[in-house]
Design a protein around this motif. Structure first.
Motif: not given
Length: 398
Positions: A247-275
């Motif tokens: 997917r990166s078209h090998s621009i960084l060469g060979k890849i090694a995945v490090e520990p600590g993967r994250g997965v989360f749903q994308l959302a946008v949420e804003t408070a009606a007031r900030l204070g």
């Protein structure tokens, strides 16, 4: 049970909460920071814009973080869709606007540790390593109950994330919208140097963004269709490395995945007031924004810098710092709203099959690539938004 009375209580010990507490305590404001220590290491990373780095440097924090951060000197946007209307590649160089770098990318664990080390050195900052269990707003104070103590303050700063007790106590609602997108996050080792360049591939499901870390390492935010996320999450490290190389078209060469993967749903949420009611909200207690364009934590740090500036000025005038909620709302609303809208529009333009919208996005990127003044104006706005320029972001002590 221990009871503490202080001027300001900050609830939440992430980077935004720590920054707010440090800003206040550094200026002599009696401050309590209420946060339980994290048990699990945070492998996520943050791309700090130059103004955020300047604020941390002004507070005396950045020396604790510098060696763990990689400069972002070049930003590339590549249209990697298979659509009829495709955009040209756009390259932004910090040198074009007289900067050494747009900012720095750093792992959150090092950023938080650097902030915590500095916080521990401040005599006017009391750290309470406990979990807030209740927040009660009274006429002249806010009372925060913990498992083993209570804290009374003139002002409470809610920095405890999406499930903010401070926000609930103040009766502040939120507006939330989810996207049909899932983000996978990784840290990577790679065989080719990144040359301090961040590359964002735009795909039909969202951005695929690699951001430099020190050495031959990078962080990745990989936005996919939720239906594809379970399959990708089950891939072994070797299989995932091959997928990332493709997917990166090998621009960084060979890849090694490090520990600590994250997965989360994308959302946008804003408070009606900030204070409201002796409570102000910063960071994800106030706004949640998809990890696109390095806006989330940088917004939170501008929140922290702004409330710090307001509280210090009010305290020096002998005023009640609990009465700043309306002024804080006024100063922060335009920045929060404009950033949330910009990220939402960019994300929707990637997902949409509506040809006129695709064409408008392509035209915008074409104009940025061809018109130097427009490109430079956008770069300036990206790192130092006109809607919010608190003193710390300008390198001025409070």
């Amino acid at each position: 049970m221990r009871h503490l009375t202080t001027e300001v209580a900050v609830v939440g010990g992430g980077p935004a909460g720590l920054t707010a507490a440090i800003a206040l305590a550094s200026a002599g404001i009696e401050t309590a920071l209420i946060a339980k220590s994290r048990s699990a290491p945070d492998h996520r990373t943050t791309a700090l814009l130059a103004s955020s780095v300047r604020a941390l440097d002004t507070l005396g924090v950045w020396d604790n973080c510098r060696e763990h951060a990689a400069p972002l000197r070049v930003l590339r946007i590549i249209d990697d869709t298979a659509r009829l209307l495709r955009s040209p590649e756009v390259r932004f160089a910090a040198s074009e606007i007289g900067l050494d770098a747009f900012g720095c990318n750093i792992e959150n664990r090092f950023l938080t540790a650097g902030l915590a080390t500095h916080a521990d050195s401040l005599a006017t900052l009391t750290r309470i390593e406990d979990e807030a269990t209740a927040v009660e707003i009274e006429r002249e104070k806010v009372v925060i109950s913990c498992n083993g103590s209570t804290v009374s303050a003139r002002l409470a700063i809610g920095a405890e994330g999406r499930r903010s007790l401070c926000r609930v106590a103040a009766g502040i609602d939120t507006h939330r919208r989810t996207y049909r997108q899932t983000a996978l996050t990784f840290n990577l080792g790679h065989s080719r140097p990144h040359h301090d360049a961040s590359t964002e591939f735009h795909t039909e499901t969202g951005p695929f963004t690699v951001v430099p870390l020190p050495g031959q390492r990078s962080s990745l935010v990989f936005v996919v269709d939720p239906a594809d996320a379970p399959r990708l999450s089950r891939l072994s490290n070797l299989e995932m490395a091959a997928e990332i190389e493709r997917r990166s078209h090998s621009i960084l060469g060979k890849i090694a995945v490090e520990p600590g993967r994250g997965v989360f749903q994308l959302a946008v949420e804003t408070a009606a007031r900030l204070g409201a009611g002796r409570v102000v909200l910063i960071g994800e207690a106030a706004h949640v924004i998809p990890p696109i364009g390095a806006q989330g934590l940088n917004l939170g740090l501008r929140d922290a810098a702004t409330i710090g500036e307001l509280v210090v000025a009010a305290h020096r005038r002998g005023e009640d710092v609990g009465g700043l909620t309306d002024q804080y709302e006024h100063m922060r609303r335009a920045d929060v709203t404009s950033r949330a809208l910009a990220v939402d529009l960019l994300n929707r333009s990637l997902l949409s099959d509506f040809l006129p919208l695709q064409g408008a996005r392509g035209l915008g990127l074409f104009l940025m690539e061809r018109m130097g003044p427009l490109r430079r104006a956008i770069m300036h706005e990206g790192i130092a938004p006109s809607a919010s320029k608190p003193r710390l972001m300008r390198g001025e002590a409070l």
